[in-house]
Scaffold this motif. Structure first.
Motif, PDB file in Angstrom:
ATOM      1  N   GLU A   1       0.810  -1.218   0.000  1.00  0.00           N
ATOM      2  CA  GLU A   1       0.000   0.000   0.000  1.00  0.00           C
ATOM      3  C   GLU A   1       0.851   1.280   0.000  1.00  0.00           C
TER       4      GLU A   1
ATOM      5  N   TYR B   1       1.282   5.013  -2.875  1.00  0.00           N
ATOM      6  CA  TYR B   1      -0.091   5.493  -3.070  1.00  0.00           C
ATOM      7  C   TYR B   1      -0.287   6.165  -4.423  1.00  0.00           C
TER       8      TYR B   1
ATOM      9  N   ASN C   1      -0.141   3.296  -7.110  1.00  0.00           N
ATOM     10  CA  ASN C   1      -1.362   2.493  -6.944  1.00  0.00           C
ATOM     11  C   ASN C   1      -2.617   3.269  -7.321  1.00  0.00           C
TER      12      ASN C   1
ATOM     13  N   GLN D   1      -4.150   5.002  -5.267  1.00  0.00           N
ATOM     14  CA  GLN D   1      -4.975   4.617  -4.121  1.00  0.00           C
ATOM     15  C   GLN D   1      -4.372   5.229  -2.862  1.00  0.00           C
TER      16      GLN D   1
ATOM     17  N   GLU E   1      -2.264  10.805  -0.353  1.00  0.00           N
ATOM     18  CA  GLU E   1      -3.009  10.624  -1.607  1.00  0.00           C
ATOM     19  C   GLU E   1      -2.444  11.604  -2.627  1.00  0.00           C
TER      20      GLU E   1
END
Ligand code: CA
Length: 596
Positions: free
Chosen positions: A408, A411, A414, A416, A454
């Motif tokens: 993760e 970001y 991704n 995301q 983000e």
């Protein structure tokens, strides 16, 4: 065998002649103390290179006391048996308010030199706290046309060399003041005017030059470090930390190599890599160590579309002290995406690791991992998590020295957003750690933090504004629930750097919940600012032995000795309470301001 280049240090050459002369007379006429004083530079216009390298025990001549940046003093008059007798010797209200106090005072020849907000510089009688001189460069606030600053109008301190005091100013100037009078001797604008650079860090001395970096990567700048001749202010060398536009040609082979790790048009925003705080100097190796900052913009997919390590962001750089050329680098966070600077305080230690004598550099950068690196070669030795909450990487690969990123973490790549730990304030920030050679422990102020990362989808670079390429200042899509932090908000962690493990910890509580910097002493003590308190710990066990209130926003303690009396000083106090320099001594009886 290659001859070692001569250090450009006229005065210490002159002084060694004087010392040789005096030594020949000493047996007949010179009291030994006077010869020792001359060697320490005390009788001939202030400390020179030799005094800095030997770090005179009674004084505090550079930011970390010694050029290894250990924030350790061998003084032991105040010790674990008598520390409860500490009382106020004097305090002095700093007549300049601002965001925060981050200064570590210096003491030389009985005079304390320190800074307040807005690059305010002052000199006090270290015995009494009486003002000797003060100097306000008169830099306006950002909203009144002053420099852009991400994180407050702060200043962490000064450098002293011979008869000069050096200060880096918020507006990018480096100034030499006369040590005795505070009068300006020379000024250099070290940064391009009109751009978003600022200086908050303490200058350092290396090989007869004064070294200064700068900040501004939240706005968009290209990082660099500059060395100036201490006497004349003439530039000796400048080393960039990230490459510029290849079309303009590269300043060095190091920049050409670095450019291969960048994509797109990174030079438009500048790339970042600002060296805004940490330096160390190994005189024997003639290496200046520089910690570099985050990428500009933060988001790698905007900064360098296509990825790449983006050298030399978030790195420890070892530079030749004579010409600034890169000797080795170690990148603590390849391809920074998270504002994970490697500008956090570093120190140079000689350790026995796995039965081998190693000359190492240690650092706890923002990214949550404590690194031990060979300081002569840059070889990775170990990297272990020092914070409880580290979710962007699961560890450091022992074979490659590279972080093992979690899925993760990227970001931007991704597309995301994700809550990640640490956040941009880091698991450790500017607050100095300290070392005690007897306990073999590093005393590290740790914080557990997180942030939502983000990437913005409509990035436009704007001069004078934050240009992080993230939603850190608002906007973006809906966010998931914020996960709980697992560790205490702040703590003092005692770490064995040889094994890279935590030995004990003291979570901060109540009014002492914030972290300041730490200082350790030969009295088996660790002093630290915390919240509105000065707290003293037993260096072996961490037990709290004494504490006192000094006002919110504590900086970093230091100690010195005059006429056989040991003093401990720390700046503390918010704008509301009045920023103040506090000095404590055994059986001190000075009245506290406010009269209690
Ligand atoms: Ca930053």
């Amino acid at each position: 065998m290659m001859q070692r280049p001569l250090r450009k240090d006229r005065s210490s050459k002159d002084r060694s002649l004087v010392i040789a002369l005096l030594a020949s007379l000493a047996a007949v006429v010179m009291p030994l103390e006077l010869v020792a004083g001359l060697q320490a530079g005390q009788q001939s216009g202030g400390p020179g290179a030799l005094a800095l390298q030997e770090a005179a025990p009674a004084e505090w001549l550079s930011y970390g006391r010694d050029q290894a940046e250990t924030h350790y003093s061998p003084l032991d008059q105040i010790n674990s048996d008598n520390v409860d007798r500490l009382g106020l010797a004097w305090s002095w209200e700093i007549p300049k308010t601002g965001a925060r106090l981050e200064t570590t005072p210096l003491v030389s020849d009985g005079v304390m030199y320190a800074t307040g907000a807005h690059s305010f510089v002052f000199a006090l009688d270290a015995r009494t706290g009486e003002k000797i001189w003060q100097w306000d460069p008169g830099i306006p606030d950002e909203r009144n046309g002053g420099p852009s600053v991400c994180c407050g109008d702060v200043n962490r301190g000064l450098a002293i060399y011979e008869n000069h005091v050096f200060a880096g100013l918020l507006d990018g100037r480096l100034v030499a003041l006369n040590k005795e009078t505070g009068l300006v001797e020379w000024v250099q604008q070290t940064t391009p005017p009109g751009q978003d650079y600022s200086i908050t860090g303490a200058p350092r001395i290396a090989a007869g030059n004064v070294i200064i970096g700068n900040g501004g990567a939240e706005y968009g700048i290209r990082g660099f470090v500059t060395a100036y001749d201490t006497e004349t202010g003439r530039q000796a060398w400048r080393t960039y930390t990230v490459p510029g536009n290849p079309a303009d040609g590269f300043e060095s082979e190091a920049m050409r190599v670095a450019a291969e790790t960048w994509f797109g048009e990174w030079w438009v925003v500048g790339g970042g890599g600002s060296a805004w705080d940490t330096f160390a100097f190994d005189a024997e190796a003639n290496l200046v160590y520089v910690g570099t900052g985050n990428g500009a913009p933060w988001s790698r997919d905007i900064r360098s579309p296509g990825g790449g390590d983006n050298l030399y962001l978030s790195s420890i750089l070892a530079l030749n002290a004579d010409d600034g050329e890169l000797v080795w680098y170690y990148q603590t966070t390849p391809g920074d995406d998270w504002d994970y600077t490697a500008t956090q305080p570093m120190m140079l230690l000689d350790l026995t690791i796995d039965g081998r004598e190693r000359k190492v550099i240690v650092q706890a950068p923002k990214n949550g991992f404590f690194f031990v690196i060979d300081r002569l070669t840059g070889e990775f030795i170990s990297g272990e998590a020092y914070a409880d909450d580290v979710t962007w990487a699961s560890g450091i690969d022992q074979a490659t020295g590279r972080p093992i990123e979690t899925p993760e973490a990227r970001y931007g790549m991704n597309r995301q957003g994700a809550y990640l730990s640490p956040g941009p304030t880091g698991a450790h920030n500017w607050r100095p750690m300290s070392w005690n050679p007897t306990t073999g422990l590093v005393y590290l102020p740790v914080q557990n933090t997180q942030s939502y990362y983000e990437m913005v989808t409509d990035f436009r670079y704007t001069l004078g504004q934050w240009n992080t390429g993230t939603t850190i200042r608002g906007g973006g899509g809906p966010r998931p629930d914020r996960p709980e932090l697992t560790g205490p908000r702040t703590l003092l962690s005692a770490r064995d750097p040889a094994t890279n493990t935590e030995v004990w910890r003291v979570p901060s509580e109540g009014a002492g919940a914030g972290n300041g910097g730490t200082m350790s002493t030969g009295g088996n003590l660790v002093f630290r600012g915390s919240g509105n308190q000065l707290i003293v710990h037993d260096a072996t066990t961490g037990a709290v032995l004494w504490q006192t209130e000094i006002g919110g926003g504590t900086a970093t303690p230091m100690t010195y000795s005059l006429d056989g009396v040991q003093y401990v000083s720390i700046a503390g106090g918010s704008t509301r309470e009045g920023p103040r320099m506090w000095t404590f001594v055994l059986d001190g009886t000075a009245e506290r301001p406010g009269g209690n």
